[in-house]
Scaffold this active site. Structure first.
Site, PDB file in Angstrom:
ATOM      1  N   ARG A  46       0.933  -1.271   0.004  1.00 42.38           N
ATOM      2  CA  ARG A  46       0.011   0.130   0.075  1.00 42.38           C
ATOM      3  C   ARG A  46       0.860   1.182   0.011  1.00 42.38           C
ATOM      4  NH1 ARG A  46       2.529   1.667   3.514  1.00 42.38           N
ATOM      5  NH2 ARG A  46       0.989   3.344   3.798  1.00 42.38           N
ATOM      6  N   GLY A  47       0.292   2.344   0.159  1.00 42.75           N
ATOM      7  CA  GLY A  47       1.222   3.706  -0.014  1.00 42.75           C
ATOM      8  C   GLY A  47       1.037   3.904  -1.480  1.00 42.75           C
ATOM      9  N   ALA A  48       0.624   5.202  -1.706  1.00 37.01           N
ATOM     10  CA  ALA A  48       0.458   5.561  -3.200  1.00 37.01           C
ATOM     11  C   ALA A  48       1.659   5.550  -4.089  1.00 37.01           C
ATOM     12  CB  ALA A  48       0.155   7.391  -3.076  1.00 37.01           C
ATOM     13  N   ARG A  89      -7.680   0.049  -6.703  1.00 36.94           N
ATOM     14  CA  ARG A  89      -7.999   1.169  -5.757  1.00 36.94           C
ATOM     15  C   ARG A  89      -8.142   2.437  -6.447  1.00 36.94           C
ATOM     16  NH1 ARG A  89      -4.219   1.090  -0.399  1.00 36.94           N
ATOM     17  NH2 ARG A  89      -6.204   2.167   0.477  1.00 36.94           N
ATOM     18  N   GLN A 205      -1.635   1.447   9.739  1.00 36.49           N
ATOM     19  CA  GLN A 205      -0.298   1.562   9.485  1.00 36.49           C
ATOM     20  C   GLN A 205       0.893   2.544  10.138  1.00 36.49           C
ATOM     21  OE1 GLN A 205      -3.378   2.318   8.122  1.00 36.49           O
ATOM     22  NE2 GLN A 205      -3.505   2.129   5.766  1.00 36.49           N
ATOM     23  N   ASP A 246      -2.152  10.904  -1.388  1.00 34.38           N
ATOM     24  CA  ASP A 246      -2.785   9.870  -2.431  1.00 34.38           C
ATOM     25  C   ASP A 246      -3.036  10.533  -3.728  1.00 34.38           C
ATOM     26  OD1 ASP A 246      -2.653   8.475   0.288  1.00 34.38           O
ATOM     27  OD2 ASP A 246      -2.806   6.944  -1.226  1.00 34.38           O
ATOM     28  N   ASN A 256      -5.792  12.273   1.494  1.00 33.59           N
ATOM     29  CA  ASN A 256      -4.673  11.340   2.190  1.00 33.59           C
ATOM     30  C   ASN A 256      -5.336  10.608   2.957  1.00 33.59           C
ATOM     31  OD1 ASN A 256      -1.790  10.298   2.581  1.00 33.59           O
ATOM     32  ND2 ASN A 256      -2.057  11.640   4.689  1.00 33.59           N
ATOM     33  N   LYS A 257      -4.751   9.615   3.736  1.00 32.32           N
ATOM     34  CA  LYS A 257      -5.466   8.926   4.659  1.00 32.32           C
ATOM     35  C   LYS A 257      -6.226   9.457   5.497  1.00 32.32           C
ATOM     36  CE  LYS A 257      -5.017   5.204   4.892  1.00 32.32           C
ATOM     37  NZ  LYS A 257      -6.086   4.402   4.129  1.00 32.32           N
TER      38      LYS A 257
END
Ligand code: MRU
Length: 355
Positions: A46-48, A89, A205, A246, A256-257
């Site tokens: 995960r993570g852009a 995603r 995370q 993101d 973002n998250k």
């Protein structure tokens, strides 16, 4: 050193299974676009920026095993692979950027040769071109994290006490990370007094990944629950908040998250800077404002269960937006590999983008 996040080694791509961290180092293998898309969707990785590199490798490995017999088949199969990956995603632009970039290579390769009969030698050549481009995307990601860390660490003051959210570290990229890269670079310059990682419900995370990275980098740090942020800012002399992104709209509104927006409001209230570190492939000039950014809504299980343990009653309704939008007006500066965007507005974003 953080273990490698993705290894392209035909017949497989291997991904460090981030769901098992920090307890276990284990790699998941994928051999086509469908399996890679599933690994992205299921949060193996995960993570852009890392999602972008993974999708690029997913497209490349898929191409290797398509074995087409005509230009039409090749076109159909590569379009199919691109579509599957792009459905994994929706929020991180890096994924779309990487897949579109590779598919464009394929399309121009086909267009230049399609008047000639299909030949397996062409196919072998295309595989090489696509693989090289995927490696290039990864190398660019590594280079941007180094550049962002440099710019960002200059921005942070001596005796910085920072909060970061989610995981925007090495585990979210192929390089040294975005926001966490800035913190570790600033730490190496002796500027970080203390760093707080927020745990980042529901997927943790922050506690599983960022806390692990900060400890490995020997940054003085502590883990906090998300709802402790206001108190910690007020009582522990927090003087900067730094997060990743993101997707950033043309006006600077940033996805973002989930939880990032609340931290930005807290930063404004407490008059401390709020920084976003993100590479150029995060900026979506096609979207005027954050209102147009698609926010991924993930399944209820991730909220109701912690690992296999149910923590909420059966029958409860659940919402699970995985990201939120922080308005540009709450962001002090955006750090990209091309420099600092400050103040954050459409004009400055465009200038940085075109550098
Ligand atoms: O759902 P995730 O773990 O993929 O979300 C990741 C984030 O929101 C990160 O903060 C973001 O991708 C920046 S990563 C350098």
């Amino acid at each position: 050193m953080i273990p490698k996040r993705a290894i392209y080694k035909p017949p497989f791509v291997k991904f460090l299974d981030q769901r098992l961290l920090p307890n276990k180092i284990f790699y998941v293998k994928t051999k086509n676009a469908r399996q890679t898309a599933k690994a992205i969707k299921d949060m193996v990785l995960r993570g852009a920026p890392l999602i972008g590199c993974a999708a690029a490798y997913g497209y490349a490995i898929d191409l290797r095993f398509q074995k087409p017999r005509s230009w039409n088949k090749l076109l159909k199969q590569t379009k199919g692979a691109a579509d599957i990956l792009k459905k994994s995603r929706p929020t991180a632009l890096a994924l779309f950027y990487a897949v579109d970039r590779l598919h464009k290579k394929t399309l121009s390769f086909i267009n230049e040769r399609k008047t000639r009969p299909f030949d397996l030698k062409f196919y072998a050549k295309l595989i090489k071109i696509v693989e090289n481009e995927a490696h290039k995307i990864t190398q660019e990601d590594i280079n941007s994290t180094i550049a962002m860390s440099n710019y960002g660490s200059k921005l942070l003051k001596k005796n910085s006490v920072v909060i970061t959210h989610c995981n925007a570290g090495s585990l979210a990229t192929m390089g040294m990370g975005t926001a966490v890269g800035v913190i570790t670079a600033a730490h190496k310059k002796g500027k970080i007094k203390y760093a707080y990682a927020s745990e980042t419900r529901p997927y943790f995370q922050g506690s599983r990944l960022t806390a692990w990275e900060l400890l490995r980098e020997k940054v003085p740090c502590a883990l906090i629950c998300d709802n402790m942020a206001a108190h910690i800012i007020k009582t522990c002399k927090v003087n900067a908040i730094i997060v990743g992104a993101d997707r950033i709209a043309a006006n600077g509104d940033t996805a973002n998250k989930i939880g990032t927006y609340s931290l930005a409001i807290l930063a404004k209230y407490h008059k401390i800077p709020f920084f976003v570190a993100a590479p150029i492939p995060t900026i979506d000039l096609n979207l005027k404002t954050g209102k147009e950014i698609e926010i991924e809504e993930r399944g209820e299980k991730e909220v109701i269960f912690i690992k296999t343990k149910r923590i909420a009653p059966k029958g409860i309704k659940v919402r699970h937006p995985a990201f939120d939008i922080t308005p540009a007006s709450l962001i002090t500066a955006i750090i990209t590999e091309k420099g600092i965007i400050k103040p954050v507005n459409s004009k400055n974003i465009l200038t940085n983008f075109k550098k």
